[in-house]
Design an enzyme around this catalytic site. Structure first.
Site, PDB file in Angstrom:
ATOM      1  N   CYS A 100       4.362 -13.188  13.248  1.00 46.00           N
ATOM      2  CA  CYS A 100       5.611 -11.989  13.299  1.00 46.00           C
ATOM      3  C   CYS A 100       6.415 -12.709  14.209  1.00 46.00           C
ATOM      4  CB  CYS A 100       4.869 -10.712  13.790  1.00 46.00           C
ATOM      5  SG  CYS A 100       6.322  -9.489  14.038  1.00 46.00           S
ATOM      6  N   HIS A 142       3.758  -5.292   6.062  1.00 49.64           N
ATOM      7  CA  HIS A 142       3.987  -5.782   7.317  1.00 49.64           C
ATOM      8  C   HIS A 142       5.243  -5.480   7.933  1.00 49.64           C
ATOM      9  CE1 HIS A 142       4.043  -8.950  10.849  1.00 49.64           C
ATOM     10  NE2 HIS A 142       5.119  -8.477  10.782  1.00 49.64           N
ATOM     11  N   GLU A 143       6.422  -5.333   7.179  1.00 44.36           N
ATOM     12  CA  GLU A 143       7.523  -4.920   7.640  1.00 44.36           C
ATOM     13  C   GLU A 143       7.654  -3.284   7.756  1.00 44.36           C
ATOM     14  OE1 GLU A 143       9.491  -7.081   8.846  1.00 44.36           O
ATOM     15  OE2 GLU A 143       8.406  -8.645   7.936  1.00 44.36           O
ATOM     16  N   HIS A 146       6.467  -1.999  10.853  1.00 44.67           N
ATOM     17  CA  HIS A 146       7.543  -2.342  11.959  1.00 44.67           C
ATOM     18  C   HIS A 146       8.360  -0.774  11.941  1.00 44.67           C
ATOM     19  CE1 HIS A 146       7.385  -6.293  13.735  1.00 44.67           C
ATOM     20  NE2 HIS A 146       7.339  -6.754  12.487  1.00 44.67           N
TER      21      HIS A 146
END
Ligand code: NI
Length: 180
Positions: A100, A142-143, A146
């Site tokens: 990341c 993953h995004e 966020h």
């Protein structure tokens, strides 16, 4: 061209849910998207989320043809996704050494569902709807994390599954399998 500073783990904006976008097709939104594109390219990311560049909005960008940080992965189409929703399509999970831009120099062996469906909007408010698997599915998850205040280390139950990228690079796949 505006390459923005990427916030690092510990910054409060990376630890809280982002706000939904309410106005589409605006110059302000275009500026954010350009900054995300410039920053992702500059830092050689496969994805980036608005809170990483200090913007508290549900906007993420991902995709690449070839990426030096993940050289073995097949291309993922470049996509802007606004106000996304991600759902797992299977209970099957696999593990992968994720990195990341907000956690520089470190990788973690993160377990995630192998197949997902995602929806979201383009900058012009056109609906995007897709079912994907493999690395594409991992990057999107993953995004999306966020935008929910979640970083990959928070998903790792065994801290031994975190390692410095330069140490991992010295190991063969077999050594990695034996150690981790
Ligand atoms: Ni990230």
């Amino acid at each position: 061209m505006t390459v923005r500073t990427v916030l690092k783990m510990g910054h409060p904006l990376l630890m809280k849910p982002s706000k939904p976008v309410s106005a589409f097709d605006t110059p302000e939104l275009q500026t954010i998207i350009h900054d995300l594109e410039d920053s992702m390219r500059h830092y050689q990311g496969v994805g980036i989320a608005a809170p990483q560049i200090g913007i508290d909005q549900q906007i993420m960008l991902f995709g690449f043809d070839k990426n030096p940080r993940y050289p073995n992965e097949a291309a993922v189409p470049k996509t802007i996704l606004i106000n996304p929703v991600v759902t797992a399509l299977t209970e099957a999970e696999d593990e992968y050494w994720e990195g990341c831009l907000s956690v520089p120099g470190i990788r973690g062996l993160v377990s995630r569902p192998t197949r997902i469906r995602y929806t979201g909007y383009t900058a012009e408010a056109t609906l995007i709807e897709k079912s994907v698997s493999g690395f594409h599915a991992r990057v999107v998850q993953h995004e999306y994390d966020h935008l929910n205040g979640m970083l990959f280390p928070y998903r790792i139950q065994d801290p031994r599954k975190l390692a410095y990228t330069d140490e991992l690079d010295k190991l063969s796949e077999q050594q990695k399998a034996d150690i981790f």
